[in-house]
Design a protein around this motif. Structure first.
Motif, PDB file in Angstrom:
ATOM      1  N   ASP A  81      27.528  49.628  21.366  1.00  0.00           N
ATOM      2  CA  ASP A  81      27.873  50.001  22.740  1.00  0.00           C
ATOM      3  C   ASP A  81      28.455  51.408  22.852  1.00  0.00           C
ATOM      4  O   ASP A  81      28.847  51.831  23.940  1.00  0.00           O
ATOM      5  CB  ASP A  81      28.866  48.997  23.331  1.00  0.00           C
ATOM      6  N   ARG A 133      36.988  46.487  23.547  1.00  0.00           N
ATOM      7  CA  ARG A 133      35.712  47.217  23.531  1.00  0.00           C
ATOM      8  C   ARG A 133      35.840  48.414  22.591  1.00  0.00           C
ATOM      9  O   ARG A 133      35.961  49.563  23.021  1.00  0.00           O
ATOM     10  CB  ARG A 133      35.343  47.593  24.950  1.00  0.00           C
ATOM     11  N   ASP A 151      33.761  49.938  20.591  1.00  0.00           N
ATOM     12  CA  ASP A 151      32.742  50.989  20.619  1.00  0.00           C
ATOM     13  C   ASP A 151      33.052  52.032  21.687  1.00  0.00           C
ATOM     14  O   ASP A 151      32.894  53.236  21.459  1.00  0.00           O
ATOM     15  CB  ASP A 151      31.356  50.396  20.876  1.00  0.00           C
TER      16      ASP A 151
END
Length: 185
Positions: free
Chosen positions: A90, A129, A131
């Motif tokens: 991502d 998250r 990434d």
């Protein structure tokens, strides 16, 4: 001027500033037509090879010297770029490379990044998250994550993952992860 137009036509994306690319890699302007054709072929094959792993035009705009790299060097670069996509599906790979081009240019930097990503995935909560955090703070890829978390724990107390998650930039305020909190001047 013909070389500049040829370089501009090399990119599929209208977002790439060929003038900026040539300013950052002036050797492109000295290429003859047959060499420019090789650059166009290299760009086209790189686009095909990378597919969705990374924006090839963005890669070349970020690191224009890749357009002039030997095939062996380019193969290594593309392997590392593809590896970065696998490590961080991502993440904005071009943004990462803009901040830290060594990630795709050097095996050692790529290896350090892989270790840091693994350590972050192991330490951080599953809903973090990672990434996207790394896209915005690529310096984390070159830190000893376990030592950083310990430094955060000793300095701020509480859950170091929460501290890092709330403010990833705090990591840059530790000198070499040695536990000494020295804000940058």
């Amino acid at each position: 001027m013909a070389a500049m137009l040829a370089i501009k036509n090399t990119f599929a994306s209208a977002d790439v500033d060929a003038g900026d690319v040539c300013a950052r890699e002036p050797r492109l302007l000295r290429l003859r037509e047959e060499a420019l054709e090789g650059v166009r072929e290299r760009a086209a094959s790189t686009r095909e090879r990378l597919g969705d792993a990374c924006d090839a035009d963005g890669l070349f705009a970020t690191i224009p010297s890749c357009l002039l790299a030997s095939q062996e060097e380019l193969d290594g670069i593309l392997e590392r770029v593809t590896g970065l996509r696998a490590l961080m599906p991502d993440a904005d790979i071009v943004k990462l490379l803009r901040g830290r081009p060594a990630l795709c240019l050097e095996d050692r930097a790529y290896s350090r990044a892989a270790i840091a990503v693994s350590a972050l995935r192991k330490a951080m909560p599953k809903d973090c998250r990672i990434d996207l955090m790394l896209s915005d703070f690529p310096s984390l890829l070159f830190m000893d994550i376990e030592m950083l978390l310990e430094d955060l724990r000793q300095t701020f107390g509480g859950d170091p993952c929460w501290t890092l998650r709330r403010n990833p930039g705090i990591a840059t305020q530790f000198e070499k992860n040695n536990g000494t909190f020295n804000p940058l001047r």
